[in-house]
Design a protein around this motif. Structure first.
Motif, PDB file in Angstrom:
ATOM      1  N   CYS A 101      11.216  17.884  -8.516  1.00  0.00           N
ATOM      2  CA  CYS A 101      11.726  19.203  -8.361  1.00  0.00           C
ATOM      3  C   CYS A 101      12.336  19.478  -6.947  1.00  0.00           C
ATOM      4  O   CYS A 101      12.641  20.474  -6.581  1.00  0.00           O
ATOM      5  CB  CYS A 101      10.398  20.046  -8.531  1.00  0.00           C
ATOM      6  SG  CYS A 101       9.659  20.331 -10.070  1.00  0.00           S
ATOM      7  N   GLY A 102      12.380  18.325  -6.176  1.00  0.00           N
ATOM      8  CA  GLY A 102      12.897  18.409  -4.987  1.00  0.00           C
ATOM      9  C   GLY A 102      12.261  18.625  -3.618  1.00  0.00           C
ATOM     10  O   GLY A 102      12.337  19.008  -2.642  1.00  0.00           O
ATOM     11  N   ARG A 103      10.564  18.637  -3.899  1.00  0.00           N
ATOM     12  CA  ARG A 103       9.865  18.778  -2.745  1.00  0.00           C
ATOM     13  C   ARG A 103       9.664  17.635  -1.971  1.00  0.00           C
ATOM     14  O   ARG A 103       9.978  16.411  -2.359  1.00  0.00           O
ATOM     15  CB  ARG A 103       8.520  19.141  -3.388  1.00  0.00           C
ATOM     16  CG  ARG A 103       8.715  20.619  -4.051  1.00  0.00           C
ATOM     17  CD  ARG A 103       7.140  21.041  -4.565  1.00  0.00           C
ATOM     18  NE  ARG A 103       7.485  22.112  -5.224  1.00  0.00           N
ATOM     19  CZ  ARG A 103       7.414  22.248  -6.542  1.00  0.00           C
ATOM     20  NH1 ARG A 103       7.234  21.315  -7.523  1.00  0.00           N
ATOM     21  NH2 ARG A 103       7.717  23.451  -7.396  1.00  0.00           N
ATOM     22  N   ASN A 104       9.417  17.564  -0.692  1.00  0.00           N
ATOM     23  CA  ASN A 104       9.122  16.620   0.157  1.00  0.00           C
ATOM     24  C   ASN A 104       7.836  16.213  -0.051  1.00  0.00           C
ATOM     25  O   ASN A 104       6.720  16.718   0.029  1.00  0.00           O
ATOM     26  CB  ASN A 104       9.216  17.053   1.527  1.00  0.00           C
ATOM     27  CG  ASN A 104       9.236  15.814   2.711  1.00  0.00           C
ATOM     28  OD1 ASN A 104       9.486  14.703   2.126  1.00  0.00           O
ATOM     29  ND2 ASN A 104       9.255  16.049   3.776  1.00  0.00           N
ATOM     30  N   VAL A 105       7.666  14.687  -0.754  1.00  0.00           N
ATOM     31  CA  VAL A 105       6.275  14.207  -1.203  1.00  0.00           C
ATOM     32  C   VAL A 105       5.876  13.233  -0.523  1.00  0.00           C
ATOM     33  O   VAL A 105       6.634  12.208   0.036  1.00  0.00           O
ATOM     34  CB  VAL A 105       6.485  13.902  -2.761  1.00  0.00           C
ATOM     35  CG1 VAL A 105       5.332  13.199  -3.335  1.00  0.00           C
ATOM     36  CG2 VAL A 105       6.826  14.925  -3.549  1.00  0.00           C
ATOM     37  N   LEU A 106       4.493  13.252  -0.203  1.00  0.00           N
ATOM     38  CA  LEU A 106       3.869  12.105   0.352  1.00  0.00           C
ATOM     39  C   LEU A 106       2.855  11.513  -0.496  1.00  0.00           C
ATOM     40  O   LEU A 106       1.886  12.295  -0.786  1.00  0.00           O
ATOM     41  CB  LEU A 106       3.262  12.499   1.953  1.00  0.00           C
ATOM     42  CG  LEU A 106       2.438  11.403   2.462  1.00  0.00           C
ATOM     43  CD1 LEU A 106       3.147  10.155   2.749  1.00  0.00           C
ATOM     44  CD2 LEU A 106       1.924  11.770   3.996  1.00  0.00           C
ATOM     45  N   LEU A 107       3.086  10.296  -0.898  1.00  0.00           N
ATOM     46  CA  LEU A 107       1.864   9.817  -1.582  1.00  0.00           C
ATOM     47  C   LEU A 107       1.422   8.451  -0.959  1.00  0.00           C
ATOM     48  O   LEU A 107       2.464   7.324  -1.161  1.00  0.00           O
ATOM     49  CB  LEU A 107       2.139   9.485  -3.206  1.00  0.00           C
ATOM     50  CG  LEU A 107       1.136   8.997  -4.055  1.00  0.00           C
ATOM     51  CD1 LEU A 107       1.613   9.055  -5.471  1.00  0.00           C
ATOM     52  CD2 LEU A 107       0.706   7.637  -3.757  1.00  0.00           C
ATOM     53  N   PRO A 108       0.557   8.367   0.116  1.00  0.00           N
ATOM     54  CA  PRO A 108       0.168   7.099   0.648  1.00  0.00           C
ATOM     55  C   PRO A 108      -1.005   6.263  -0.345  1.00  0.00           C
ATOM     56  O   PRO A 108      -1.545   6.841  -1.219  1.00  0.00           O
ATOM     57  CB  PRO A 108      -0.376   7.438   1.762  1.00  0.00           C
ATOM     58  CG  PRO A 108      -0.941   8.951   1.539  1.00  0.00           C
ATOM     59  CD  PRO A 108      -0.346   9.357   0.450  1.00  0.00           C
ATOM     60  N   PHE A 109      -1.159   4.981   0.040  1.00  0.00           N
ATOM     61  CA  PHE A 109      -2.327   4.364  -0.669  1.00  0.00           C
ATOM     62  C   PHE A 109      -2.803   3.142   0.483  1.00  0.00           C
ATOM     63  O   PHE A 109      -2.099   2.819   1.168  1.00  0.00           O
ATOM     64  CB  PHE A 109      -1.785   3.735  -1.771  1.00  0.00           C
ATOM     65  CG  PHE A 109      -2.752   3.132  -2.810  1.00  0.00           C
ATOM     66  CD1 PHE A 109      -3.157   4.052  -3.732  1.00  0.00           C
ATOM     67  CD2 PHE A 109      -3.381   1.908  -2.759  1.00  0.00           C
ATOM     68  CE1 PHE A 109      -4.114   3.779  -4.722  1.00  0.00           C
ATOM     69  CE2 PHE A 109      -4.305   1.593  -3.409  1.00  0.00           C
ATOM     70  CZ  PHE A 109      -4.649   2.439  -4.579  1.00  0.00           C
ATOM     71  N   ALA A 110      -4.335   3.131   0.578  1.00  0.00           N
ATOM     72  CA  ALA A 110      -4.823   2.216   1.223  1.00  0.00           C
ATOM     73  C   ALA A 110      -5.858   1.278   0.536  1.00  0.00           C
ATOM     74  O   ALA A 110      -6.067   1.620  -0.571  1.00  0.00           O
ATOM     75  CB  ALA A 110      -5.593   2.874   2.514  1.00  0.00           C
ATOM     76  N   PHE A 111      -6.682   0.514   1.372  1.00  0.00           N
ATOM     77  CA  PHE A 111      -7.672  -0.449   0.675  1.00  0.00           C
ATOM     78  C   PHE A 111      -8.904  -0.565   1.404  1.00  0.00           C
ATOM     79  O   PHE A 111      -8.785  -0.643   2.564  1.00  0.00           O
ATOM     80  CB  PHE A 111      -6.923  -1.876   0.680  1.00  0.00           C
ATOM     81  CG  PHE A 111      -5.751  -1.775  -0.328  1.00  0.00           C
ATOM     82  CD1 PHE A 111      -5.518  -1.782  -1.356  1.00  0.00           C
ATOM     83  CD2 PHE A 111      -4.515  -1.762   0.789  1.00  0.00           C
ATOM     84  CE1 PHE A 111      -4.126  -1.849  -2.107  1.00  0.00           C
ATOM     85  CE2 PHE A 111      -3.009  -1.696   0.233  1.00  0.00           C
ATOM     86  CZ  PHE A 111      -2.994  -1.518  -1.234  1.00  0.00           C
ATOM     87  N   HIS A 112     -10.019  -0.138   0.382  1.00  0.00           N
ATOM     88  CA  HIS A 112     -11.379  -0.055   1.054  1.00  0.00           C
ATOM     89  C   HIS A 112     -12.315  -1.248   1.209  1.00  0.00           C
ATOM     90  O   HIS A 112     -12.136  -2.143   0.167  1.00  0.00           O
ATOM     91  CB  HIS A 112     -12.331   0.878   0.116  1.00  0.00           C
ATOM     92  CG  HIS A 112     -13.408   1.462   1.305  1.00  0.00           C
ATOM     93  ND1 HIS A 112     -14.385   2.197   0.383  1.00  0.00           N
ATOM     94  CD2 HIS A 112     -13.768   1.469   2.340  1.00  0.00           C
ATOM     95  CE1 HIS A 112     -15.318   2.657   1.371  1.00  0.00           C
ATOM     96  NE2 HIS A 112     -14.605   2.262   2.596  1.00  0.00           N
ATOM     97  N   CYS A 113     -12.671  -1.782   2.272  1.00  0.00           N
ATOM     98  CA  CYS A 113     -13.159  -3.103   2.477  1.00  0.00           C
ATOM     99  C   CYS A 113     -14.583  -2.846   3.015  1.00  0.00           C
ATOM    100  O   CYS A 113     -15.320  -3.917   3.385  1.00  0.00           O
ATOM    101  CB  CYS A 113     -12.266  -4.005   3.225  1.00  0.00           C
ATOM    102  SG  CYS A 113     -10.481  -4.360   2.746  1.00  0.00           S
TER     103      CYS A 113
END
Length: 1213
Positions: free
Chosen positions: A200-212
């Motif tokens: 839709c043209g929005r500024n999108v942030l999708l981050p991802f991390a790892f739990h240890c």
């Protein structure tokens, strides 16, 4: 006339190939279409047996008349293949409207034109060419995305306007194995949402991390080290013969008791049973594909941190996750930046008084020697300590001979109770005759008789002579305890006896149970059984004087149940014995809660007080006088990841004060303003906030961040993961794209002082720092631009801990404008309608699913699996069907584009054009709403299934005029955009390489669409439904009054073939039906959406002109059934069901589509007639009774079919 045989095969989905080949048998597939002007006779076509649609049957050929059809071999003809190796048609079509509605119930010869090519390969096995095609596209598109850094998100200097940005995140998974489809299912909800907003043209942030953080990795590493030490490197594990049955009997017995008896139990080897686990850790590591040489390195827990996170990242990139990987990180002190962040967070909470050190009850792992939080558990997540009062019932002298060793000590049978206020009414206590008990030293003077399990809990609660080690002086059975004379505190009976009860569970409480038959239905029935059954007393050696003198003692009055509630409810429910478990459970449900809320004490020091007021007072008095002790145990069984059963321990450690009144109010305020997308989810959070209390936040074992003020402790895994969403906003600036934070960047970990963190996240003053002001301001800008996060997606199991902790921490650490905006929770996922389980083999890692189905087909099936809080279902057949659908659609688009110049040009002009254009507009609007609601299964239906069905209906409807090129181009453009969030690789391929559009489809913009014409949609539905009805009537007229035998063909001569259709329409209700509808209109409450009572409707009917013309019997016979039908119709289609006529001209719609009707029914001639016109009615000839017996009504035309001869006779031609 030539007959044509046909091959009947299960068709997966349109586009179809329809083929009849002269002289070809049904065993010979052929690619092609009917030769021009070929006539198909019914006698040449067998009756089909397949259920072809969720709505109707699609069966073989119709009449001998010439059928309209696309040009032979045309790319625009209904075309497609069947891959019988992918998905059965019945399953596929029962879920989705794949068949064009106009084709439903039709008699069409169906042949698969590329059948052999797609179901077998040269070796005779299944072909994976279609799957491999998608994998190739996937790789190609991901490379393009990486080159263009399409998913990297950057903040802007100005704060975002509403709807300008989208920040979504997902609980980082634990890195002690591969990601599986359970992870992918929850993650897909976030991925689809983020992809939609990006589109839709929005500024999108999708981050991802790892739990240890936590103990699972450390526990597995230590287990591996022990195996190497014990069995060598590589280890030579013992065979079954090295163990005797006695060695493993206890282990197997315990394993069998872990789950419910109806659950699957793995058949483990004796060697495995000896270890207490299903597999040795070495074997688990081998299952990851590691060699013996590689496995040994995993005894170092930090090796796991280097191995699994990069693999998870690669799998997610293959999945097509639209992630900004620059912001990825791992937890624990291995990452110095994240370590600093967590220390800052804990310091802030402690400085606010929200972390304290105290001695409290907590779930504890004896083997690990530390509290066992939810993420440290193999089972029992969410289980809390259950507090009891242990009533000390003293064994009076003289002791039985077996108790000689206990002489000189105070010996007590101790019973755990939740109802200390009822102890006045004790008549006895209960023991399990076959139960195993022990006499355990509590201190130098007191001995408690109870089970080993409860003694272990007490030992960790400072109630054992040797701390944490229960000392058993004498092993006893329940039979040894029967008949013991006891003195129980505050009981009116000075002496009571221990008696047998057969229903005691020794995994709850102490195995000793108090008996208060006035208020406990169980106690009442058990005592009644002993009193009335001499044989039962004799069986267990119970003397009469232990039982018969003891009667029910009224202690509490409960409204509706009186002062002997248990006796009354057992009588009311007709309970016969203590074994009537279901009725006894109902009896307790009826009395216990009401007794607490409404009951009044009849006896004792607190006589006259309500039970809920007296209960804590009586409890405190018992504890203060030493007649009882406090006791706690897990609500349910909890197993740690180290393999031991947990207890409740009194531990001196650090706690976060969740539940503190003011803090809870802020959390409730935050929750009230969040979008949770489900009432069930909201109720889950409200319930959690109502009970959640102090949380043990420190551990002494595992991996993680050390508490900055008490470094002997680590921050536990559910406490370092409550605010890290904020860390995503600046992680790329700190870590320079390295998930470990070890690559040099412009900032050093030691520069991240408390003042710097305060400045970024808490709007603190500009710190004195050697970090440049511009960089400090950029980090602050990143946080303030992206925060608050818009959506966090998770499984529903995290509501009771992590997600609620997240709310608490945000309300403590940041201003209100940065509090979370939304959570979306989902259920777990099953595979093929069964629980996903490694032990049963019903399991797929994410990597396996991608390799087996491709990313897009996996994503397709995940979207189709469901969106509710109930468990969803990933179906392999759906993924296989998706492979077929997507690759066939690519082929169809290629064929359309190659024939594009030959398509009809100009603006959409025909009825079929207008209807198809309207369906596209409707798909755009409905799919937009479904994506906004995060209902992705519905989005898949409206944006793909329904849109394809509309396209297929359009192809059928266009006839010889052909399809409009502009409409087809718009269809391909719209469909590609609508499916892009779910199948982005396919969509990107179509966008860039087939449609040859600029840019990327993933951010191409939501398609524009006019408001759908709902009247036109309704008219088209009327048309399609009418064609189905006409086809049924034609089949019925051909068959005659009696059904032919199954499988028998119906032979007709050329002259008797029904080739003329007369369709009669009545566009408006009149007469008594009109009057009935007007009455219903007046009696319908639009505000409440309901009708007045039938009595009121009937009264008005009597007073209407109809009442004057009909007697009551006629009214009930004619009118009432019609009224009821229309009232029910309103519930399904709305108030429009009461309209006297449809909002469109039925005759005009049918006339405009007469050619379509003729082609669909394979007729030579069709006429649309008014049922009210006498001249038209005469054309029905001998079939006029069909009009009189079942006259047409608005929306329900009646069709009559004639042969050419019959038609010429009635029409005079």
């Amino acid at each position: 006339m030539k007959s044509y045989s046909f091959l009947e095969l299960p068709v997966d989905n349109p586009p179809f190939s329809f083929s009849l080949i002269p002289g070809q048998t049904s065993s010979t597939p052929h690619c092609g279409a009917l030769p021009p002007r070929t006539r198909i006779t019914r006698s040449s076509v067998p009756t089909p047996s397949l259920e072809f649609s969720c709505r109707q049957k699609l069966v073989a050929a119709s009449s001998s008349a010439t059928c309209g059809r696309p040009r032979p071999g045309s790319a625009l003809a209904p075309a497609g293949n069947v891959d019988t190796g992918s998905r059965s048609i019945t399953r596929l079509l029962s879920c989705s409207p794949f068949v064009p509605k106009a084709l439903e119930g039709s008699l069409l010869p169906v042949v698969l034109h590329e059948f052999g090519k797609m179901t077998t390969n040269a070796e005779g096995g299944r072909s994976f060419a279609r799957r491999d095609q998608l994998l190739k596209i996937q790789s190609q598109i991901q490379k393009l995305w990486d080159e263009e850094k399409i998913f990297e998100a950057t903040s802007l200097s100005k704060p975002p306007k509403p709807g300008e940005k989208f920040f979504g995140n997902f609980p980082y998974p634990y890195m002690n194995g591969f990601l599986h489809l359970g992870h992918a299912f929850s993650l897909s909800k976030l991925e689809f949402a983020a992809a939609y907003h990006r589109l839709c043209g929005r500024n999108v942030l999708l981050p991802f991390a790892f739990h240890c953080t936590g103990m699972p990795i450390k526990a597995s590493a230590d287990k591996l080290a022990r195996e190497i030490e014990q069995y060598g490197n590589p280890p030579l594990f013992p065979s079954e013969e090295d163990f005797t049955e006695d060695d493993v009997e206890g282990n197997i017995h315990e394993e069998e008791n872990v789950g419910a008896p109806d659950k699957f139990k793995s058949k483990r080897s004796k060697a495995a049973a000896k270890t207490g686990g299903d597999k040795f850790q070495w074997e688990i590591m081998k299952s990851f594909g590691l060699s013996d040489r590689e496995i040994a390195g995993f005894k170092d827990p930090y090796k796991w941190l280097h191995f699994f996170p990069p693999l998870a990242k690669n799998d997610l990139k293959s999945f097509g996750l639209g992630c900004d990987w620059r912001r990825s990180f791992i937890t624990t002190d291995m990452n110095p930046f994240y370590d600093s962040f967590v220390k800052w967070q804990m310091k802030k909470l402690k400085g606010m008084g929200k972390i304290v050190k105290d001695v409290r009850y907590t779930i504890f792992s004896p083997l690990d020697g530390q509290p066992c939080a939810d993420h440290d558990r193999a089972s029992g997540e969410g289980v809390q300590p259950q507090d009891y009062v242990l009533i000390k019932m003293e064994v009076t002298l003289p002791f039985p001979s077996k108790f000689k060793v206990l002489e000189g000590r105070n010996v007590f049978l101790v019973a755990a109770t939740l109802r200390p206020e009822t102890m006045y009414g004790q008549t006895n206590c209960w023991v399990l005759p076959e139960g195993k008990y022990g006499a355990f030293e509590i201190n130098g003077t007191d001995i408690f008789i109870l089970t080993q399990r409860s003694a272990l809990n007490l030992a960790y609660q400072k109630l054992s002579r040797v701390p944490e080690k229960p000392t058993c002086l004498l092993e006893l059975s329940g039979l040894d305890l029967i008949g013991l004379q006891l003195k129980s505190p505050i009981a009116f009976n000075e002496v009571i006896y221990a008696l047998p009860m057969l229903t005691i569970l020794t995994d709850k409480g102490t195995g000793i149970v108090t008996s208060v038959p006035s208020d406990s239905p169980d106690d009442y029935m058990a005592l009644k059984d002993l009193k009335s059954k001499e044989g039962l007393r004799s069986k267990f050696g119970v003397k009469d004087e232990w039982v018969l003198p003891f009667d029910v003692i009224p202690i509490i009055n409960i409204p509706e149940f009186g002062d002997k509630a248990a006796e009354k409810v057992c009588h009311d429910l007709k309970i016969k014995s203590q074994n009537d478990k279901e009725k006894l459970a109902e009896a307790k449900r009826l009395t216990y809660l009401k007794g607490f809320t409404d009951g009044k004490m009849l006896v004792g020091e607190f006589k006259g007080k309500k039970v809920q007021e007296a209960k804590p007072l009586i409890k405190n008095k018992l504890l203060e006088t030493g007649k009882a002790v406090a006791y706690s145990e897990p609500e349910k069984k909890v197993m740690s990841r180290s393999g031991d059963e947990c207890v409740v321990a009194l531990t001196d450690q650090w706690y976060i004060l969740y539940g503190e009144e003011e803090w809870r109010k802020k959390a409730e305020d935050c929750l009230s303003n969040m979008n949770l997308y489900s009432d069930e989810t909201r109720h889950g959070f409200e319930h959690t906030l109502s009970w959640l209390n102090q949380w043990a936040c420190s551990r002494s074992f595992g991996l993680g961040t050390h508490l900055p003020w008490d470094e002997q402790f680590l921050v536990e895994s559910l406490s370092d993961s409550t605010f890290y969403m904020a860390y995503y906003t600046i992680a790329h600036l700190l870590q320079n794209g390295d998930m470990y934070g070890l690559v040099s960047s412009s900032i050093k970990p030691e520069q991240m002082s408390e003042e710097v963190w305060d400045y970024i996240f808490m709007d603190g003053p500009l710190p004195k720092s050697d970090i440049s002001p511009s960089l400090l301001n950029l980090m602050k800008q990143e946080f303030e631009y992206w925060y608050p996060f818009d959506l966090r997606v998770s499984g529903k199991d995290l509501i009771q801990n992590h997600l609620t902790f997240c709310i608490y921490n945000h309300t403590a650490l940041v201003p209100k404008q940065y509090w979370p905006r939304g959570y979306r929770c989902n259920g777990h996922i099953m595979l093929n309608s069964e629980k996903m389980s490694k032990s049963t083999g019903n399991f797929r890692t994410l990597r396996q699913a991608i390799e087996e189905f491709s990313s897009d087909a996996t994503r397709f099936s995940l979207a189709d699996a469901g969106d509710a809080m109930d468990d969803a279902n990933f179906v392999f057949e759906t993924a296989n069907a998706a492979i077929l659908r997507l690759t066939k659609e690519i082929t169809w688009i290629e064929e359309v584009l190659s024939a594009y110049s030959s398509l009809r040009a100009g603006s959409p002009s025909t009825y079929a054009d207008r209807s198809f254009e309207n369906e596209i507009n409707l798909a755009v609007k409905l799919t937009e709403q479904n994506y906004n609601d995060y209902m992705f299964r519905n989005a898949l239906k409206t944006g793909f299934y329904d849109l394809q069905a509309a396209r297929d209906e359009y192809r059928v409807s266009c006839g010889s005029g052909g399809m409009n090129r502009d409409l087809l181009w718009r269809f391909m453009d719209v469909q590609t955009r609508l499916i892009a969030p779910i199948c982005p690789h396919y969509a990107e391929f179509v966008w860039k390489f087939l449609l040859r559009k600029d840019g990327f489809v993933v951010n191409a913009g939501w398609p524009c669409a006019d408001s759908p014409d709902l009247t036109l949609q309704r008219a088209n539905k009327y048309l399609q439904d009418s064609i189905i009805l006409m086809r049924k009537l034609l089949q019925k007229q051909i068959s005659g009054p009696k059904k032919s035998k199954k499988g028998a063909s119906i032979s007709q001569s050329e002259e008797s073939m029904l080739t003329v259709g007369l369709i009669y329409v009545n566009e408006q209700y009149d007469g008594w039906k009109e009057e009935c509808l007007k009455i219903l209109q007046r009696k319908f409450d639009r505000e409440n959406g309901s009708f007045k009572s039938e009595k009121e409707i009937l009264e008005e009917l009597k007073e209407s002109p109809l009442g004057n013309d009909m007697n009551m019997k006629q009214i009930q016979k004619l009118c009432m059934s019609f009224l009821k039908f229309k009232m029910d119709d309103v519930l399904h289609v709305g108030i429009q069901a009461l309209d006297l006529k449809l909002p469109f001209d039925e005759i005009e719609v049918l006339k405009e589509n007469a050619d379509l009707i003729r082609r669909q029914l394979c007729l030579d001639h069709v006429e649309i007639l008014s049922a009210s016109d006498e001249v038209s009615r005469k054309k029905a000839g001998p079939h006029i009774t069909l009009l009189t017996q079942n006259p047409p009504s608005p929306g329900n035309p009646v069709s009559i079919f004639l042969s050419k001869l019959q038609f010429s006779q009635v029409s005079g031609t």
